[in-house]
Scaffold this motif. Sequence first.
Motif, mmCIF file in Angstrom:
data_model
loop_
_atom_site.group_PDB
_atom_site.id
_atom_site.type_symbol
_atom_site.label_atom_id
_atom_site.label_comp_id
_atom_site.label_asym_id
_atom_site.label_seq_id
_atom_site.Cartn_x
_atom_site.Cartn_y
_atom_site.Cartn_z
ATOM 1 N N ASN A 98 0.770 -1.245 -0.033
ATOM 2 C CA ASN A 98 -0.063 -0.020 -0.012
ATOM 3 C C ASN A 98 1.009 1.337 -0.024
ATOM 4 N N HIS A 99 1.801 1.130 0.773
ATOM 5 C CA HIS A 99 3.045 2.517 0.650
ATOM 6 C C HIS A 99 3.448 2.470 -0.885
ATOM 7 N N ASP A 100 3.831 1.587 -1.595
ATOM 8 C CA ASP A 100 4.102 1.541 -3.040
ATOM 9 C C ASP A 100 3.143 2.405 -3.674
ATOM 10 N N TYR A 101 1.687 1.909 -3.450
ATOM 11 C CA TYR A 101 0.768 2.752 -4.306
ATOM 12 C C TYR A 101 0.520 4.222 -3.943
ATOM 13 N N ARG A 102 1.329 4.546 -3.122
ATOM 14 C CA ARG A 102 1.192 6.104 -2.618
ATOM 15 C C ARG A 102 2.449 6.897 -3.589
ATOM 16 N N GLY A 103 3.030 6.171 -4.360
ATOM 17 C CA GLY A 103 3.974 6.516 -5.354
ATOM 18 C C GLY A 103 3.662 6.330 -6.691
ATOM 19 N N ASP A 104 4.793 6.367 -7.407
ATOM 20 C CA ASP A 104 4.521 6.403 -8.977
ATOM 21 C C ASP A 104 4.834 4.773 -9.324
ATOM 22 N N VAL A 105 3.538 4.000 -9.192
ATOM 23 C CA VAL A 105 3.664 2.582 -9.362
ATOM 24 C C VAL A 105 4.096 2.249 -10.848
ATOM 25 N N THR A 121 -2.547 -7.218 -4.011
ATOM 26 C CA THR A 121 -3.593 -7.262 -2.853
ATOM 27 C C THR A 121 -4.087 -5.819 -2.549
ATOM 28 N N THR A 122 -3.351 -4.694 -2.531
ATOM 29 C CA THR A 122 -3.703 -3.439 -2.187
ATOM 30 C C THR A 122 -5.019 -2.869 -2.850
ATOM 31 N N PRO A 123 -5.440 -3.377 -4.358
ATOM 32 C CA PRO A 123 -6.833 -2.773 -4.747
ATOM 33 C C PRO A 123 -7.884 -3.673 -4.242
ATOM 34 N N PHE A 124 -7.763 -4.507 -3.331
ATOM 35 C CA PHE A 124 -8.713 -5.464 -2.755
ATOM 36 C C PHE A 124 -9.166 -4.597 -1.618
ATOM 37 N N VAL A 125 -8.482 -3.820 -0.947
ATOM 38 C CA VAL A 125 -8.740 -3.097 0.341
ATOM 39 C C VAL A 125 -9.637 -1.893 0.217
ATOM 40 N N ASN A 126 -10.945 -1.985 0.591
ATOM 41 C CA ASN A 126 -11.875 -0.740 0.715
ATOM 42 C C ASN A 126 -11.527 0.619 1.257
ATOM 43 N N ASP A 127 -10.579 0.447 2.404
ATOM 44 C CA ASP A 127 -9.999 1.705 3.027
ATOM 45 C C ASP A 127 -9.455 2.553 2.258
ATOM 46 N N TYR A 128 -8.536 1.863 1.257
ATOM 47 C CA TYR A 128 -7.455 2.918 0.657
ATOM 48 C C TYR A 128 -8.210 3.981 -0.321
ATOM 49 N N PHE A 129 -9.433 3.474 -0.863
ATOM 50 C CA PHE A 129 -10.235 3.914 -1.771
ATOM 51 C C PHE A 129 -10.911 5.341 -1.011
ATOM 52 N N THR A 130 -11.223 5.183 0.109
ATOM 53 C CA THR A 130 -11.834 6.489 0.931
ATOM 54 C C THR A 130 -10.912 6.911 1.663
ATOM 55 N N MET A 141 -8.580 10.000 3.076
ATOM 56 C CA MET A 141 -8.462 11.427 2.573
ATOM 57 C C MET A 141 -7.362 11.772 2.720
ATOM 58 N N ASP A 142 -6.367 11.043 3.486
ATOM 59 C CA ASP A 142 -4.878 11.627 4.026
ATOM 60 C C ASP A 142 -4.001 11.164 3.190
ATOM 61 N N HIS A 143 -4.245 10.316 2.090
ATOM 62 C CA HIS A 143 -3.195 10.099 1.177
ATOM 63 C C HIS A 143 -3.577 9.775 0.045
ATOM 64 N N THR A 144 -2.723 9.891 -1.012
ATOM 65 C CA THR A 144 -2.961 9.850 -2.519
ATOM 66 C C THR A 144 -2.393 8.527 -2.935
ATOM 67 N N TYR A 145 -3.166 7.858 -3.862
ATOM 68 C CA TYR A 145 -2.717 6.579 -4.399
ATOM 69 C C TYR A 145 -2.743 6.515 -5.802
ATOM 70 N N ASP A 146 -1.873 5.801 -6.506
ATOM 71 C CA ASP A 146 -1.800 5.823 -7.848
ATOM 72 C C ASP A 146 -2.722 4.702 -8.379
ATOM 73 N N TRP A 147 -3.855 4.666 -8.745
ATOM 74 C CA TRP A 147 -4.657 3.666 -9.162
ATOM 75 C C TRP A 147 -4.669 3.511 -10.813
ATOM 76 N N ARG A 148 -3.510 4.141 -11.429
ATOM 77 C CA ARG A 148 -3.568 4.028 -13.024
ATOM 78 C C ARG A 148 -3.253 2.216 -13.195
ATOM 79 N N GLY A 149 -4.053 1.950 -14.009
ATOM 80 C CA GLY A 149 -3.986 0.334 -14.289
ATOM 81 C C GLY A 149 -4.782 -0.233 -13.715
ATOM 82 N N VAL A 150 -5.468 0.375 -12.498
ATOM 83 C CA VAL A 150 -6.363 -0.583 -11.531
ATOM 84 C C VAL A 150 -7.850 -0.330 -12.001
ATOM 85 N N THR A 151 -8.356 1.173 -12.316
ATOM 86 C CA THR A 151 -9.456 1.304 -12.405
ATOM 87 C C THR A 151 -10.227 0.748 -13.740
ATOM 88 N N PRO A 152 -11.562 0.612 -14.066
ATOM 89 C CA PRO A 152 -12.345 0.356 -12.830
ATOM 90 C C PRO A 152 -11.958 -0.930 -11.955
#
Length: 335
Positions: free
Chosen positions: A124-131, A166-175, A177-188
Amino acid sequence: MASHGFYSKSQASCIGVALLFCTSLVIPSFAEPERLEHPAKGDGSLSCLVVGDWGRRGFYNQSHVAFQMGKIGEKLDIDFVVSTGDNFYDNGLTGLNDQAFEESFTKIYTATSLQKQWYSVLGNHDYRGDVEAQVHPALRMVDSRWLCLRSFILNAEIAGFFFVDTTPFVNDYFTDMDHTYDWRGVTPRKAYLDSLLKDLETALSGSTERWKIVVGHHAIKSAGYHGDTKELNDLLLPMLKAYNVDMYVNGHDHCLEHISSLDSPIQYLTSGAGSKAWRGDLNQHYEEDDLRFFYDGQGFMSVQLTKNDAGITFYNAFGKILHEWKALKELHSAV
């Protein structure tokens, strides 16, 4: 302009292109996980080290853990290293030229025995950077040991390693508000997870390897700070049980841990103590499964496999053996 619900040929063509473009956005086609191969030793055996949650430029005893990994790696003649994610703190890599890559990886794991391939998943910390940077092949030009992908399959002859994002499985990361996640390649997100689970099931069902080991960042079962990951228990665990997975290996909780399943052969193994650990992390009330071992300090784990037996060993930052476990494949039982 056309009226009464009819369109000119040129208008219809433009609309068709627009619909095709919109459809491609709504229903993307995610690539199948890459399949890699790593040979076992000449006698058919295999050994590796497992470390997680490590990338802190050598601080928080990361360098001490790395030194002992080098010594144990030489003793066991390891074939490769597995990283369970959170490879670069606190917020992943900023790009391909981020010095944190060399300062937390190349310049830390310098022992001769560790100059083997590293197979890594994202945390999850890796997802806060440039994945995209962290999984980019260009990093292998900086350090040829590095191989990090979202999800992939490693055929190591007697063992199949199935690395899961596993990070995209966790609901809390998508809500969060304290961190920015790099969801490129994961959405939808739903389509991504559906595709991931489908590909994993195909890989597990078709696996002919003697041992099946699934690797992810987040714990399925843990008595540590983060505890069980509900989404993985709901979506991933039933599949692991259905296809007789032997081990689920993870990081995320900054500890070393071994839990045996009470209703399957699965061993839940946490190796997330590569640098900063959390003292007093143990949840004393954890009773869902058989907690065999827990250590709230820094360290790492080794896995040794032959056709018929497996051995797991946990070490602290001084190289001391803390816990050992062995199993015979035929019996599916620990001794």
